[in-house]
Design a protein around this motif. Structure first.
Motif, PDB file in Angstrom:
ATOM      1  N   ASN A 188      67.550 -66.227  94.534  1.00 57.20           N
ATOM      2  CA  ASN A 188      66.184 -66.471  94.065  1.00 57.20           C
ATOM      3  C   ASN A 188      65.861 -65.729  92.774  1.00 57.20           C
ATOM      4  O   ASN A 188      64.814 -65.980  92.170  1.00 57.20           O
ATOM      5  N   ASP A 189      66.726 -64.819  92.371  1.00 57.83           N
ATOM      6  CA  ASP A 189      66.534 -64.106  91.104  1.00 57.83           C
ATOM      7  C   ASP A 189      66.981 -65.006  89.958  1.00 57.83           C
ATOM      8  O   ASP A 189      68.181 -65.262  89.787  1.00 57.83           O
ATOM      9  N   ARG A 190      66.052 -65.487  89.178  1.00 55.21           N
ATOM     10  CA  ARG A 190      66.341 -66.475  88.129  1.00 55.21           C
ATOM     11  C   ARG A 190      66.650 -65.839  86.786  1.00 55.21           C
ATOM     12  O   ARG A 190      66.775 -66.557  85.782  1.00 55.21           O
ATOM     13  N   ARG A 191      66.782 -64.542  86.724  1.00 49.28           N
ATOM     14  CA  ARG A 191      67.087 -63.895  85.443  1.00 49.28           C
ATOM     15  C   ARG A 191      68.488 -64.279  84.964  1.00 49.28           C
ATOM     16  O   ARG A 191      69.426 -64.349  85.750  1.00 49.28           O
ATOM     17  N   GLU A 192      68.607 -64.484  83.669  1.00 46.96           N
ATOM     18  CA  GLU A 192      69.909 -64.841  83.114  1.00 46.96           C
ATOM     19  C   GLU A 192      70.834 -63.635  83.019  1.00 46.96           C
ATOM     20  O   GLU A 192      72.053 -63.783  83.037  1.00 46.96           O
ATOM     21  N   ASP A 193      70.253 -62.456  82.883  1.00 48.57           N
ATOM     22  CA  ASP A 193      71.067 -61.252  82.704  1.00 48.57           C
ATOM     23  C   ASP A 193      71.245 -60.462  84.004  1.00 48.57           C
ATOM     24  O   ASP A 193      71.546 -59.270  83.974  1.00 48.57           O
ATOM     25  N   LYS A 194      71.040 -61.105  85.152  1.00 43.40           N
ATOM     26  CA  LYS A 194      71.183 -60.380  86.414  1.00 43.40           C
ATOM     27  C   LYS A 194      72.640 -59.986  86.639  1.00 43.40           C
ATOM     28  O   LYS A 194      73.570 -60.690  86.242  1.00 43.40           O
ATOM     29  N   LYS A 195      72.804 -58.862  87.299  1.00 45.85           N
ATOM     30  CA  LYS A 195      74.138 -58.323  87.537  1.00 45.85           C
ATOM     31  C   LYS A 195      74.807 -59.032  88.716  1.00 45.85           C
ATOM     32  O   LYS A 195      74.163 -59.712  89.501  1.00 45.85           O
ATOM     33  N   ASN A 196      76.121 -58.855  88.791  1.00 48.96           N
ATOM     34  CA  ASN A 196      76.860 -59.383  89.939  1.00 48.96           C
ATOM     35  C   ASN A 196      76.551 -58.553  91.187  1.00 48.96           C
ATOM     36  O   ASN A 196      76.067 -57.418  91.097  1.00 48.96           O
ATOM     37  N   LEU A 205      71.854 -40.523 100.273  1.00 53.12           N
ATOM     38  CA  LEU A 205      70.534 -40.079 100.712  1.00 53.12           C
ATOM     39  C   LEU A 205      69.989 -38.982  99.808  1.00 53.12           C
ATOM     40  O   LEU A 205      68.785 -38.945  99.519  1.00 53.12           O
ATOM     41  N   GLU A 206      70.863 -38.104  99.325  1.00 53.27           N
ATOM     42  CA  GLU A 206      70.403 -36.988  98.503  1.00 53.27           C
ATOM     43  C   GLU A 206      69.983 -37.416  97.102  1.00 53.27           C
ATOM     44  O   GLU A 206      69.184 -36.740  96.465  1.00 53.27           O
ATOM     45  N   ASN A 207      70.536 -38.512  96.583  1.00 52.91           N
ATOM     46  CA  ASN A 207      70.115 -39.019  95.262  1.00 52.91           C
ATOM     47  C   ASN A 207      69.586 -40.446  95.405  1.00 52.91           C
ATOM     48  O   ASN A 207      69.984 -41.347  94.685  1.00 52.91           O
ATOM     49  N   ASN A 208      68.689 -40.601  96.347  1.00 51.81           N
ATOM     50  CA  ASN A 208      68.185 -41.918  96.724  1.00 51.81           C
ATOM     51  C   ASN A 208      67.436 -42.620  95.596  1.00 51.81           C
ATOM     52  O   ASN A 208      67.301 -43.846  95.600  1.00 51.81           O
ATOM     53  N   ASN A 209      66.966 -41.867  94.606  1.00 51.07           N
ATOM     54  CA  ASN A 209      66.090 -42.455  93.579  1.00 51.07           C
ATOM     55  C   ASN A 209      66.837 -43.014  92.371  1.00 51.07           C
ATOM     56  O   ASN A 209      66.208 -43.485  91.434  1.00 51.07           O
ATOM     57  N   ILE A 210      68.174 -42.981  92.359  1.00 48.88           N
ATOM     58  CA  ILE A 210      68.882 -43.395  91.147  1.00 48.88           C
ATOM     59  C   ILE A 210      68.851 -44.898  90.925  1.00 48.88           C
ATOM     60  O   ILE A 210      69.150 -45.372  89.836  1.00 48.88           O
ATOM     61  N   ASP A 211      68.466 -45.672  91.961  1.00 49.53           N
ATOM     62  CA  ASP A 211      68.384 -47.123  91.781  1.00 49.53           C
ATOM     63  C   ASP A 211      66.959 -47.639  91.967  1.00 49.53           C
ATOM     64  O   ASP A 211      66.748 -48.773  92.393  1.00 49.53           O
ATOM     65  N   ASP A 212      65.980 -46.786  91.632  1.00 46.14           N
ATOM     66  CA  ASP A 212      64.577 -47.187  91.778  1.00 46.14           C
ATOM     67  C   ASP A 212      64.219 -48.394  90.922  1.00 46.14           C
ATOM     68  O   ASP A 212      63.331 -49.183  91.279  1.00 46.14           O
ATOM     69  N   GLU A 213      64.888 -48.541  89.786  1.00 47.39           N
ATOM     70  CA  GLU A 213      64.568 -49.631  88.874  1.00 47.39           C
ATOM     71  C   GLU A 213      65.304 -50.926  89.202  1.00 47.39           C
ATOM     72  O   GLU A 213      65.062 -51.948  88.560  1.00 47.39           O
ATOM     73  N   GLU A 214      66.190 -50.887  90.203  1.00 45.71           N
ATOM     74  CA  GLU A 214      66.957 -52.081  90.545  1.00 45.71           C
ATOM     75  C   GLU A 214      66.128 -53.029  91.413  1.00 45.71           C
ATOM     76  O   GLU A 214      65.093 -52.653  91.976  1.00 45.71           O
ATOM     77  N   LYS A 215      66.603 -54.256  91.520  1.00 46.87           N
ATOM     78  CA  LYS A 215      65.963 -55.237  92.382  1.00 46.87           C
ATOM     79  C   LYS A 215      66.154 -54.849  93.855  1.00 46.87           C
ATOM     80  O   LYS A 215      67.063 -54.085  94.193  1.00 46.87           O
ATOM     81  N   ASN A 216      65.306 -55.422  94.713  1.00 49.26           N
ATOM     82  CA  ASN A 216      65.362 -55.047  96.130  1.00 49.26           C
ATOM     83  C   ASN A 216      66.693 -55.400  96.769  1.00 49.26           C
ATOM     84  O   ASN A 216      67.201 -54.677  97.629  1.00 49.26           O
ATOM     85  N   TYR A 217      67.327 -56.508  96.343  1.00 47.36           N
ATOM     86  CA  TYR A 217      68.620 -56.867  96.938  1.00 47.36           C
ATOM     87  C   TYR A 217      69.718 -55.905  96.507  1.00 47.36           C
ATOM     88  O   TYR A 217      70.650 -55.633  97.267  1.00 47.36           O
TER      89      TYR A 217
END
Length: 535
Positions: A188-196, A205-217
């Motif tokens: 459902n992610d229609r972005r052309e530049d989406k990652k594989n 768990l200790e560095n849980n915030n490193i993917d805060d900017e990523e999509k939910n999937y």
């Protein structure tokens, strides 16, 4: 079957009680395993003569590089494992909640203790049912008591295997639903530049915030163990389905054979002439036929009723296995560290409750560890007075007040911080050749959109000769005056604006092989790795 169960309960009451109590104890120990281990550690240290304190107190000569006796370090490290489990900062509570949310498991719970008891109760009932079916077929020629023991043992093994496989199947079904959700979100992610769809192994768990900017999937994928193609697998489910079907059909068939055997024995016992021989043969034959017909009809009714009952039992057996699969689907986690995140954050209403709980647990461990350490140091001091020791060792035995468990914890924390800092420094200072090449910026060479001076063919930026006509490619090198910044020709010796001499001040790092020039400070060519020369 009722009579068989009554006989089993009457004759093997003690055995069944032992099995049930053992299973209940196993469930409780599994649920409180960490506390059981801590209790055993404390108990083992306190044992007289053979306890660990008695053993460690004999060594008063081994000293480590920190100035601690090895015995003291061993004791502190054993208790530090449990202390480290509760050494959590207030932000850890937020990380746990965030981790569960990103793993889409906020609100899920592990398998409840009550449900484990229910499952093991079903195991016992299944085992009794199987034992009834298998009795007489397990160990041919053995005594009836031995056959019952063998039947119950085999039935118990089958039931435990079924519980394991059905629970594992439910877990697999739940995990496949998570993978399906990931692929649905990704499609459902229609972005052309989406990652594989590739998980980030750095996420913990200790560095849980490193993917805060990523999509939910992506966040969900980073926390779930999956295969390379991120696709569902049904191996366990297929094996379980085959196993359940075979057991259901086999048990039903054996029940049917037992029924047929009973009916045959009953029929053979009734085939006796009970009529007076003085009666006419026609009357006797007529009565025998009527009795035989009535008996066959009664047996036919018993046969139909028996088989109907067996089918219901088979359906009930399959339903129980489906219930086990449902239990495995409803409870449990698939996130790599979801279980830990749940255990650290589930029983607290607020963050302050979390902080207070972990502080109490840490203080309790510190108190116990300090008591054990003081007892060990006291035993070592007594040992030192009894045997000949060096002055240095006796001085260490006397000056023991600074060697406390709290001090050990502080040292471990400092070493841990220094260790991570050294790793970060090493990462910053260590560059591979490929990383070095990527960081090089060639600003002094006009080598983009090159064209052949002879045939005007477009060339690659690293081309040495034209691919069409073979003419040597000459790249224009620009020299900048260090005084006024004027761009000059590569053969200029003086600046045309200010007259500054640039012959020796603007030596340019140049590759001796491909003649590519670079910024001052660059030492190796990004094309062939050759060491640059100042030209």
């Amino acid at each position: 079957m009722v009579e068989f169960l009554e006989e089993i309960l009457a004759t093997h009451k003690v055995l069944l009680s032992i099995i049930v109590l053992t299973l209940i104890a196993a469930v409780i120990v599994m649920n409180y395993w960490d506390r059981v281990k801590f209790w055993w550690t404390c108990t083992w240290y306190s044992f007289p003569v053979i306890g660990k304190i008695s053993k460690l107190s004999k060594d008063i000569t081994s000293v480590d590089e920190k100035g601690w006796f090895s015995s003291e370090t061993t004791l502190c490290s054993d208790f530090h494992r449990y202390y480290d489990r509760f050494d959590k900062d207030p932000e850890h509570y937020d990380r746990c909640k965030s981790y569960l949310s990103k793993a889409d498991e906020l609100g899920r719970k592990p398998f409840p203790l009550v449900m484990w008891l229910i499952v093991f109760t079903l195991v016992i009932l299944e085992a009794l049912g199987f034992a009834y079916v298998l009795a007489g077929f397990t160990i041919p020629g053995a005594s009836e008591a031995l056959q019952q023991y063998g039947a119950f043992g085999i039935a118990l093994i089958i039931s435990i295997i079924l519980v394991g496989f059905t629970h594992w199947t439910g877990h697999e079904v739940y995990k496949n639903s998570i993978l399906k959700k990931i692929r649905t979100y990704y499609s459902n992610d229609r972005r052309e530049d989406k990652k594989n769809l590739e998980p980030d192994s750095r996420v913990k768990l200790e560095n849980n915030n490193i993917d805060d900017e990523e999509k939910n999937y992506s966040q969900l994928l980073n926390r779930v163990t999956t295969n390379a193609t991120v696709t569902p697998t049904w191996i366990v489910s297929i094996v379980t389905a085959i196993f359940v079907v075979v057991i259901a059909i086999g048990a039903t068939y054996v029940r049917g054979q037992v029924l047929e055997k009973q009916l045959t024995e009953e029929k053979s016992m009734t085939q006796t002439n009970v009529y007076e021989q003085s009666l006419p043969s026609a009357i006797v034959q007529s009565q025998e036929n009527a009795d035989t017909k009535a008996f066959d009809e009664a047996q036919d009714s018993d046969r139909k009723g028996g088989w109907a009952t067996f089918i219901v039992l088979a359906v009930l057996f399959v339903f129980i296995q489906l219930l086990g699969i449902l239990f495995g689907f409803k409870w449990g986690f698939v996130g790599k560290e979801s279980q830990i995140a749940f255990e650290d954050s589930s029983d607290f209403r607020t963050k302050q409750d979390f902080v207070n709980y972990f502080k109490r647990e840490k203080d309790n461990i510190v108190k116990i560890a300090e008591q054990k350490l003081k007892l060990l140091q006291q035993r070592m001091y007594q040992k030192g007075n009894m045997i000949s020791t060096s002055a240095k060792e006796m001085d260490m035995l006397k000056t023991k007040d600074y060697r406390t468990f709290k001090e050990y914890v502080k040292n471990e924390a400092r070493e841990n911080v220094n260790f991570h800092n050294d790793i970060e420094k090493t990462k910053e200072q260590t560059y591979t050749k490929s990383e070095f090449k990527r960081e090089i910026k060639v600003d002094n060479v006009k080598n983009s959109n090159l064209s052949c001076t002879n045939c005007s063919a477009t060339l690659d930026e690293n081309s040495k000769f034209c691919n069409s006509c073979g003419t040597e490619v000459k790249k224009e090198v620009l020299i900048t005056c260090t005084k006024c910044g004027t761009t000059l020709d590569e053969n200029s010796k003086f600046c045309s604006s200010c007259g500054e001499s640039i012959l020796k001040k603007n030596l340019i790092p140049t590759c001796p092989e491909c003649k590519t020039t670079y910024e001052i400070g660059v030492k190796f060519c990004s094309n062939d790795g050759k060491e640059l020369e100042l030209v």
